[in-house]
Design an enzyme around this catalytic site. Structure first.
Site, PDB file in Angstrom:
ATOM      1  N   GLU A 165       0.799  -1.232   0.000  1.00 47.94           N
ATOM      2  CA  GLU A 165       0.000   0.000   0.000  1.00 47.94           C
ATOM      3  C   GLU A 165       0.829   1.277   0.000  1.00 47.94           C
ATOM      4  OE1 GLU A 165      -3.252  -0.020   2.786  1.00 47.94           O
ATOM      5  OE2 GLU A 165      -4.195  -1.698   1.768  1.00 47.94           O
ATOM      6  N   GLU A 370      -5.200  -8.623  -0.137  1.00 52.27           N
ATOM      7  CA  GLU A 370      -6.037  -8.315   1.036  1.00 52.27           C
ATOM      8  C   GLU A 370      -7.466  -8.041   0.579  1.00 52.27           C
ATOM      9  OE1 GLU A 370      -4.767  -5.250   3.863  1.00 52.27           O
ATOM     10  OE2 GLU A 370      -2.678  -5.844   3.542  1.00 52.27           O
TER      11      GLU A 370
END
Ligand code: BG6
Length: 472
Positions: A165, A370
């Site tokens: 991220e 995720e």
């Protein structure tokens, strides 16, 4: 697109789940590990620190046995930089290397593919003190760390993820506890995007090194991708959605895949006198680093309307809640979507839309690194956790993967968040995601005993049927 028949999940589909080192391991300063920025950050009030987490460091054998019982084909975890290099660079901590050797071997014992994230929000505190990602040397620091990982673990780890991220580090660094602001910073946006630039070059370098050292391994980025919808069919809202799509999503993937800056983002940075310094070597490195696949985290979509530049707006409370920037986009609630108990919109169909869009832009196989539901779980007196809400959430998302596969999208696997309960980025242990419940509270470590949630039994069936049986 309506399909008369749906395509099956590929035979070697990586069904598994994810964690990250600082959120599960604990043993924060044990066996030679140095502190990371997570160990020294200001902990949000009312939430646990990261010193013990769920003590995966001491329970990993039991935890992996439980993952094997669910039938996991893959386990995505991250390697703590400071367990390997306590000071961030220089001397290697052999005990840290030994720990990950054992963890990897334990996975392989059960035919679980280790999928390793190299950097998940845990910059070494020693490097933080030296300027963190604001320094150009950070590219070399990361390359040094990457080289050690490939050398020590590359004989067994075939799938690597670079930076988890990076887009959230850039957009909501303070929430995650990672933003380093050097003294004397006058243009914070420029500073943040300079750090972001160093990460992009570091990532490209790591991909290059990986291909040189480990020709059979595969490596990719792991951004958090949320397709951005326009709040209406008004053309100005559509333009606003393109703005946020570029700033939040495509910047990171255009750079990782094509080695170039997204043109809309560059214009957005020029507008704020915030373009990073990019050298000719950087350009060459970015173009030379190529991913083999795209890993991505998906929690929900975003919806935006036009901004006339006069509104005052929240830059974003966390990864998935609305954000706005005057003159570029204004986040709004999507009235068509329900929300989790923690205020994140739920949008399984947007997952399919996100996968379709990414695949048509980049044409690389994709791995879900995720996806999941943070909720308040309750352990019953007889040791059960009835998390039907999580089953419903995961089922709805898995259905959309099969639809995306039927649309022609190439998918490698599904590794939802999280394999086991862990400490959330800023909302403590009470926001649980795992298939495995860990008996601890925010400030009381209790027994740390593991319990199988209802979703554990359900996911086991899903995996055994290769995604064909999604029933309760
Ligand atoms: C992602 C991160 O942003 O979302 C994880 O990669 C994080 O580290 C997960 O835990 C869920 O977010 P949160 O804020 O609920 O922990």
């Amino acid at each position: 697109m309506l399909h008369k028949t749906l395509k099956d999940f590929p035979e070697n589909f990586f069904w598994g789940a994810s964690t990250s080192a600082y959120q599960v391991e604990g043993a924060a300063l044990e066996d030679g590990k140095g502190p990371s920025c997570q160990d020294i950050k200001e902990i949000p009030e009312g939430t646990s620190d990261l010193s013990v987490s769920v003590d995966h460091y001491h329970h990993f054998k039991e935890d992996i046995a439980l993952m094997a019982e669910m039938g996991f084909k893959s386990y995505r975890f991250s390697i703590s930089w400071t367990r390997i290099l306590p000071e961030g660079t220089g001397k290697v901590n052999q005990q840290g290397v030994d720990f990950y050797n054992q963890l990897i071997d334990e996975c392989l014992k059960y035919d679980i593919e280790p999928i390793v994230t190299m950097f998940h929000f845990d910059m070494p505190a020693a490097l933080d003190a030296r300027g963190s990602w604001s320094k150009r040397e950070s590219i070399d620091w990361f390359a040094e760390f990457a080289t050690i990982l490939f050398k020590e673990f590359g004989d067994r780890v075939k799938y690597w993820l670079t930076i988890n991220e990076q887009n959230m580090l850039t957009l909501v660094g303070p929430v995650i506890g990672t933003l380093h602001v050097p003294e004397g910073t006058t243009n914070l946006t420029r500073e943040i995007y300079q750090q972001n630039h160093h990460q992009l070059v570091a990532q490209a370098k790591a991909m290059q090194i990986c291909h040189e050292m480990l020709p059979d391994a595969k490596i990719g980025p792991a951004p958090n991708i949320s397709l951005v919808y326009a709040a209406s069919s008004k053309p100005e809202d559509v333009l606003a959605s393109q703005n946020l799509n570029a700033i939040r999503n495509w910047l990171y993937l255009d750079a990782a895949v094509y080695g170039v800056y997204n043109s809309l983002v560059w214009a957005y940075l020029e507008e704020q006198d915030a373009t990073p310094e990019v050298t000719a070597d950087d350009v060459a490195t970015m173009r030379a680093g190529k991913p083999d696949f795209i890993g991505f985290n998906y929690y929900n979509t975003a919806t935006v309307a036009a901004s006339d530049g006069t509104e005052s707006m929240d830059p974003g409370a966390d990864q998935q809640t609305q954000r706005g920037e005057a003159g570029f986009y204004r986040g709004v609630d999507n009235p068509n979507l329900p929300k989790t108990e923690f205020g994140w919109e739920i949008d399984p169909m947007g997952f399919r839309a996100t996968m379709r869009e990414m695949y048509s832009r980049y044409r690389l196989p994709m791995l879900v690194t995720e996806n999941g539901l943070g909720a308040y779980d309750t352990l019953t007196e007889d040791g059960k956790v009835h998390d039907q809400y999580r089953i419903n959430y995961l089922r709805a998302h898995i259905e959309q993967i099969q639809l995306a596969i039927s649309d022609g999208v190439e998918m490698l696997g599904y590794n939802p968040w999280s394999a086991i309960d862990l400490i959330s980025t800023h909302e403590g242990i009470k926001k649980r995601y795992g298939f495995i419940y860990v008996d601890r509270d925010e400030f009381d470590l209790k027994t740390l005993k593991r319990y199988r949630k209802d979703s554990f039994h359900w996911y086991k069936k899903v995996i055994a049927s290769n995604g064909q049986d999604l029933t309760d």
